[in-house]
Design a protein around this motif. Sequence first.
Motif, short mmCIF file in Angstrom:
data_model
loop_
_atom_site.label_atom_id
_atom_site.label_comp_id
_atom_site.label_asym_id
_atom_site.label_seq_id
_atom_site.Cartn_x
_atom_site.Cartn_y
_atom_site.Cartn_z
N ALA A 9 0.82 -1.21 0.00
CA ALA A 9 0.00 0.00 0.00
C ALA A 9 0.86 1.26 0.00
CB ALA A 9 -0.94 0.00 1.20
N SER A 10 1.98 1.24 0.69
CA SER A 10 2.85 2.43 0.70
C SER A 10 3.74 2.49 -0.54
CB SER A 10 3.69 2.47 1.97
OG SER A 10 4.58 1.38 2.02
N LEU A 11 4.02 1.34 -1.15
CA LEU A 11 4.86 1.31 -2.35
C LEU A 11 4.12 1.80 -3.58
CD1 LEU A 11 7.44 0.47 -3.88
CD2 LEU A 11 6.47 -1.84 -4.02
N HIS A 12 2.85 1.47 -3.70
CA HIS A 12 2.09 1.78 -4.92
C HIS A 12 2.20 3.25 -5.33
CE1 HIS A 12 -1.41 2.55 -7.49
NE2 HIS A 12 -1.18 1.32 -7.95
N PRO A 13 1.89 4.22 -4.47
CA PRO A 13 1.97 5.62 -4.92
C PRO A 13 3.38 6.06 -5.28
CG PRO A 13 1.35 5.51 -2.59
CD PRO A 13 1.36 4.12 -3.11
N LYS A 14 4.37 5.52 -4.60
CA LYS A 14 5.75 5.88 -4.91
C LYS A 14 6.17 5.32 -6.27
CE LYS A 14 7.38 6.17 -0.12
NZ LYS A 14 6.20 6.57 0.51
N LEU A 15 5.73 4.11 -6.56
CA LEU A 15 6.06 3.49 -7.85
C LEU A 15 5.30 4.17 -8.99
CD1 LEU A 15 7.77 1.33 -9.17
CD2 LEU A 15 5.91 -0.29 -8.78
N VAL A 16 4.06 4.58 -8.74
CA VAL A 16 3.31 5.34 -9.74
C VAL A 16 4.04 6.63 -10.05
CG1 VAL A 16 1.19 6.64 -10.19
CG2 VAL A 16 1.06 4.34 -9.22
N GLU A 17 4.51 7.31 -9.01
CA GLU A 17 5.24 8.57 -9.22
C GLU A 17 6.49 8.34 -10.05
OE1 GLU A 17 7.13 12.37 -6.83
OE2 GLU A 17 6.41 10.66 -5.66
N LEU A 18 7.25 7.31 -9.74
CA LEU A 18 8.46 7.00 -10.52
C LEU A 18 8.09 6.73 -11.97
CD1 LEU A 18 11.51 6.32 -10.73
CD2 LEU A 18 10.88 3.97 -10.15
N ALA A 19 7.05 5.92 -12.19
CA ALA A 19 6.66 5.56 -13.55
C ALA A 19 6.22 6.79 -14.35
CB ALA A 19 5.53 4.52 -13.51
N LYS A 31 -7.34 8.38 -7.01
CA LYS A 31 -7.99 7.85 -8.21
C LYS A 31 -7.31 8.32 -9.50
CE LYS A 31 -11.49 11.48 -8.48
NZ LYS A 31 -12.92 11.76 -8.37
N TRP A 32 -6.49 9.39 -9.40
CA TRP A 32 -5.80 9.87 -10.59
C TRP A 32 -4.63 9.00 -10.99
CZ3 TRP A 32 -7.67 13.00 -14.00
CH2 TRP A 32 -8.73 13.82 -13.64
N ALA A 33 -4.06 8.28 -10.05
CA ALA A 33 -2.89 7.45 -10.37
C ALA A 33 -3.18 6.45 -11.49
CB ALA A 33 -2.38 6.76 -9.11
N PRO A 34 -4.20 5.59 -11.35
CA PRO A 34 -4.45 4.64 -12.44
C PRO A 34 -4.90 5.33 -13.74
CG PRO A 34 -6.07 4.35 -10.69
CD PRO A 34 -5.06 5.33 -10.19
N ARG A 35 -5.61 6.43 -13.61
CA ARG A 35 -6.05 7.17 -14.81
C ARG A 35 -4.85 7.68 -15.60
NH1 ARG A 35 -10.96 10.89 -12.38
NH2 ARG A 35 -12.31 9.16 -11.74
N LEU A 36 -3.91 8.30 -14.88
CA LEU A 36 -2.73 8.85 -15.55
C LEU A 36 -1.83 7.75 -16.10
CD1 LEU A 36 -1.90 11.77 -13.10
CD2 LEU A 36 -2.78 11.95 -15.44
N LEU A 37 -1.71 6.64 -15.38
CA LEU A 37 -0.94 5.51 -15.91
C LEU A 37 -1.56 5.03 -17.22
CD1 LEU A 37 -0.14 3.35 -12.76
CD2 LEU A 37 1.51 4.52 -14.23
N ARG A 38 -2.88 4.88 -17.25
CA ARG A 38 -3.56 4.39 -18.45
C ARG A 38 -3.41 5.38 -19.61
NH1 ARG A 38 -5.47 0.12 -19.51
NH2 ARG A 38 -5.71 -0.50 -17.35
#
Length: 94
Positions: A9-19, A31-38
């Motif tokens: 749970a703590s890794l997910h937002p950090k990895l999204v930011e890196l990606a 909710k923006w994290a998966p939207r922006l990844l997609r």
Amino acid sequence: MQEVIAIGASLHPKLVELALRGRGRWNGTGKWAPRLLRETDAGLADRFDKAFQTLFTNGDVHPVIELVEAELAPHGGTLFDGDCRVAPGSWRVI
């Protein structure tokens, strides 16, 4: 399993930011994290979904580890104790 969920749970937002930042995009949370990844890369978003679903449903960390390693690779890979890198002189502010 409780520790795995907490770490995931703590890794997910950090990895999204890196990606996202690694691809020159703005970061997003919640909710923006998966939207922006997609929007950035649908395949990447699918890999995130599958890796973290596997982690949270059966505690299998391997897909997340593979995802982390793939995201770190373009930036020099994992760093271990003793790693030291010197910034170019032009980066210094006097």
